[in-house]
Scaffold this active site. Structure first.
Site, PDB file in Angstrom:
ATOM      1  N   HIS A 192      -1.054  16.185 -14.820  1.00 51.11           N
ATOM      2  CA  HIS A 192       0.334  16.229 -14.356  1.00 51.11           C
ATOM      3  C   HIS A 192       1.177  15.264 -15.172  1.00 51.11           C
ATOM      4  O   HIS A 192       0.882  14.073 -15.216  1.00 51.11           O
ATOM      5  CB  HIS A 192       0.432  15.829 -12.878  1.00 51.11           C
ATOM      6  CG  HIS A 192      -0.063  16.881 -11.943  1.00 51.11           C
ATOM      7  ND1 HIS A 192       0.304  16.936 -10.627  1.00 51.11           N
ATOM      8  CD2 HIS A 192      -0.899  17.912 -12.136  1.00 51.11           C
ATOM      9  CE1 HIS A 192      -0.296  17.968 -10.046  1.00 51.11           C
ATOM     10  NE2 HIS A 192      -1.037  18.567 -10.950  1.00 51.11           N
TER      11      HIS A 192
ATOM     12  N   TYR B  63       6.876  14.293  -3.266  1.00 45.71           N
ATOM     13  CA  TYR B  63       6.990  13.228  -2.264  1.00 45.71           C
ATOM     14  C   TYR B  63       8.346  13.399  -1.603  1.00 45.71           C
ATOM     15  O   TYR B  63       9.374  13.335  -2.275  1.00 45.71           O
ATOM     16  CB  TYR B  63       6.962  11.844  -2.931  1.00 45.71           C
ATOM     17  CG  TYR B  63       5.620  11.402  -3.464  1.00 45.71           C
ATOM     18  CD1 TYR B  63       5.185  11.749  -4.741  1.00 45.71           C
ATOM     19  CD2 TYR B  63       4.795  10.587  -2.686  1.00 45.71           C
ATOM     20  CE1 TYR B  63       3.956  11.302  -5.239  1.00 45.71           C
ATOM     21  CE2 TYR B  63       3.568  10.131  -3.183  1.00 45.71           C
ATOM     22  CZ  TYR B  63       3.156  10.495  -4.447  1.00 45.71           C
ATOM     23  OH  TYR B  63       1.954  10.043  -4.936  1.00 45.71           O
TER      24      TYR B  63
ATOM     25  N   PRO C  61      -1.663   4.638   0.849  1.00 45.51           N
ATOM     26  CA  PRO C  61      -1.915   5.684  -0.161  1.00 45.51           C
ATOM     27  C   PRO C  61      -0.676   6.193  -0.895  1.00 45.51           C
ATOM     28  O   PRO C  61      -0.811   6.970  -1.850  1.00 45.51           O
ATOM     29  CB  PRO C  61      -2.544   6.813   0.663  1.00 45.51           C
ATOM     30  CG  PRO C  61      -2.061   6.591   2.050  1.00 45.51           C
ATOM     31  CD  PRO C  61      -1.887   5.113   2.213  1.00 45.51           C
TER      32      PRO C  61
ATOM     33  N   LYS D  86      -2.983   4.390  -5.555  1.00 47.42           N
ATOM     34  CA  LYS D  86      -3.572   3.332  -6.379  1.00 47.42           C
ATOM     35  C   LYS D  86      -5.008   2.936  -5.989  1.00 47.42           C
ATOM     36  O   LYS D  86      -5.691   2.282  -6.781  1.00 47.42           O
ATOM     37  CB  LYS D  86      -2.715   2.045  -6.278  1.00 47.42           C
ATOM     38  CG  LYS D  86      -1.360   2.164  -6.919  1.00 47.42           C
ATOM     39  CD  LYS D  86      -1.442   1.925  -8.409  1.00 47.42           C
ATOM     40  CE  LYS D  86      -0.239   2.398  -9.144  1.00 47.42           C
ATOM     41  NZ  LYS D  86      -0.442   3.515 -10.032  1.00 47.42           N
TER      42      LYS D  86
ATOM     43  N   TYR E 221       3.511   4.113 -11.713  1.00 44.94           N
ATOM     44  CA  TYR E 221       2.770   5.231 -11.131  1.00 44.94           C
ATOM     45  C   TYR E 221       1.595   5.634 -12.024  1.00 44.94           C
ATOM     46  O   TYR E 221       0.484   5.842 -11.537  1.00 44.94           O
ATOM     47  CB  TYR E 221       3.698   6.428 -10.886  1.00 44.94           C
ATOM     48  CG  TYR E 221       3.071   7.474  -9.993  1.00 44.94           C
ATOM     49  CD1 TYR E 221       3.135   7.355  -8.606  1.00 44.94           C
ATOM     50  CD2 TYR E 221       2.395   8.564 -10.528  1.00 44.94           C
ATOM     51  CE1 TYR E 221       2.539   8.300  -7.779  1.00 44.94           C
ATOM     52  CE2 TYR E 221       1.797   9.518  -9.718  1.00 44.94           C
ATOM     53  CZ  TYR E 221       1.872   9.373  -8.346  1.00 44.94           C
ATOM     54  OH  TYR E 221       1.276  10.301  -7.527  1.00 44.94           O
TER      55      TYR E 221
HETATM   56  C1  PHB Z   1      -3.843  13.281  -2.724  1.00 49.01           C
HETATM   57  O1  PHB Z   1      -3.764  14.304  -3.441  1.00 49.01           O
HETATM   58  O2  PHB Z   1      -4.732  13.154  -1.893  1.00 49.01           O
HETATM   59  C2  PHB Z   1      -2.818  12.211  -2.839  1.00 49.01           C
HETATM   60  C3  PHB Z   1      -1.847  12.320  -3.818  1.00 49.01           C
HETATM   61  C4  PHB Z   1      -0.888  11.327  -3.937  1.00 49.01           C
HETATM   62  C5  PHB Z   1      -0.910  10.240  -3.080  1.00 49.01           C
HETATM   63  C6  PHB Z   1      -1.896  10.134  -2.105  1.00 49.01           C
HETATM   64  C7  PHB Z   1      -2.857  11.128  -1.976  1.00 49.01           C
HETATM   65  O3  PHB Z   1       0.047   9.276  -3.200  1.00 49.01           O
END
Ligand code: PHB
Ligand code: APR
Length: 400
Positions: free
Chosen positions: A76, A205, A297, A301, A387
């Site tokens: 990505h 997000y 989460p 990280k 990130y």
């Molecule tokens: C996930 O795909 O499980 C995932 C992706 C981004 C995050 C947390 C979990 O910030």
């Protein structure tokens, strides 16, 4: 009577941290024994995080385990921040000289590492919980553990506590020698895995009036989604229809985008916590991964911090066996603590930027902050750098 064994490095825990440490050491000819409390299938089937930073991807290649990652991992180069009905793409690669993240489930990383360990015939004991860690300030620390033949003793030169947040390693350090910094959050994430082709190539997000939501994925046929929820949420009150309707409401944008629905195959509620232990070692016991620190989460990280720890620890142990020097062992903790705090800062910022409180003032302020972020190339560059993460070799020590 206990049966005693000896190894150079006793590794407690076969999560990503313990397994990667074992792999890194074995490639340098250093012996280790890995002890894991749970069964092999439990460890492999656990659904966890799924975003690998560039440095973690590079590490998997470096240890010869990049094949499946290259085949099924999803690279990505950007992600979306959604608010006020609109999705704003953040071009991670453009802002970081071509760096990117890889979506590859943590359990896939664990599977690759277990397969390699089993193929090499090196000791990895499942259903073998460590019950005590002792003599850590002497030259021969020991782990006592149980297996189906009874109590056993493992005498070591070093012990790596890779046993996660609920393990025993941190507790083997006298509390007077540790400082703990902690913050809990008044919300949690309800996560689902669904047989639904991802309707976006990149993560979304979203901050919505009803709360945070995240759209992610695991493969071209499996989506992974999360909803901000109360930490005491009872999953029985969340039938699939309710989950989909809430996800759709929080994620759908005015351009007509919405997540594709599908059969939900797994549901769970994960509490959010920020936690740092200082220092990350005592005597010859070194903590790595979730045993030493937890991040919420939102910044993706946790797994990457664990990988950075064991990369650093393996270099320090290799230096010791090759030259007798302890320079890298002596700075293991300071460098790790610094990295952990930077990850804490970013994870806290993302968490507080994107989660709904019950105060509308906060919500308006968050929208303004998001607007600021997506309209400022400098702010985007800083976000993107954080990130995608920094190289594991770029760590410096605290000069405090
Ligand atoms: C996930 O795909 O499980 C995932 C992706 C981004 C995050 C947390 C979990 O910030
Ligand atoms: N003896 C042996 N093994 C133990 C013991 C014990 N007493 N206590 C816990 N364990 C095992 C757990 O069963 C688990 O398999 O230690 C392992 C720790 O693994 P993780 O919790 O996955 O921790 P870590 O390897 O540090 O991984 C980093 O990053 O994305 C985040 O939280 C996510 O697990 C992930 C973490």
């Amino acid at each position: 009577m206990s049966i005693a064994q000896r190894t150079q490095v006793g590794i407690v825990g076969a999560g990503p941290a313990g397994l990667m440490l074992g792999r890194l050491l074995s490639l340098q000819g250093i012996d280790s024994v890995i002890l894991e409390a749970r069964s092999q299938s439990h460890v492999i089937d656990r659904v966890r995080a799924g975003v690998l930073e560039q440095a973690t991807v590079d590490l998997m290649h470096q240890v010869g385990l990049g094949q499946r990652l290259d085949l099924v991992g999803l690279r990505h180069e950007g992600l979306y921040l959604a608010f006020n009905g609109r999705r704003h793409r953040v071009d991670l690669s453009a802002a970081t000289n071509g760096r990117a993240i890889m979506v590859y489930g943590q359990h896939e990383v664990v599977r690759d590492l277990i397969d390699a360990r089993v193929a090499s015939g090196l000791p990895l004991h499942f259903e073998a919980p460590a019950v005590s860690i002792s003599d850590i300030t002497g030259r021969h620390p020991r782990v006592d553990y149980d297996d189906d033949s009874g109590r056993r003793v493992l005498n070591c030169d070093f012990i790596a506590g890779c046993d996660g947040f609920h393990g025993i390693a941190r507790g083997a350090i006298p509390s007077s020698a540790l400082q703990i910094y902690e913050r809990t959050y008044p919300f949690a994430w309800l996560g689902v895995l669904a047989n639904a082709p991802p309707s976006s190539h990149e993560l979304v997000y979203s901050l919505h009036e009803r709360g945070f939501a995240l759209f992610s994925m695991r493969s071209p046929t499996v989506s992974r989604l999360y909803l901000q929820c109360d930490p005491h949420t009872d999953l029985a009150e969340w039938p699939d229809d309710r989950i989909w309707s809430e996800l759709t409401e929080r994620l759908a944008t005015d351009d007509g985008w919405r997540p594709t629905e599908g059969e939900i195959t797994q549901k769970s509620v994960t509490a959010m916590r920020s936690f740092v232990t200082e220092p990350m070692h005592h005597g010859r016991l070194y903590l790595a991964g979730d045993a030493a620190h937890i991040v919420p989460p939102t910044g993706a990280k946790g797994l990457n911090l664990a990988m950075a720890d064991v990369h650093r620890l393996s270099q320090a142990i290799v230096e010791f066996y090759q030259s007798g020097r302890t320079d890298l062992l002596n700075t293991y903790s300071a460098r790790g603590v610094r990295r952990a705090w930077r990850a804490q800062a970013f994870s806290w910022r993302m968490t507080s930027l994107l989660h709904r409180t019950d105060n509308d003032f906060d919500y308006r302020r968050q929208l303004a902050e998001l607007e600021d972020l997506v309209s400022s190339p400098a702010a985007i560059a800083s976000f993107a750098e954080n990130y995608v993460g920094s190289d594991f070799s770029s760590e410096t020590t605290f000069s405090a």
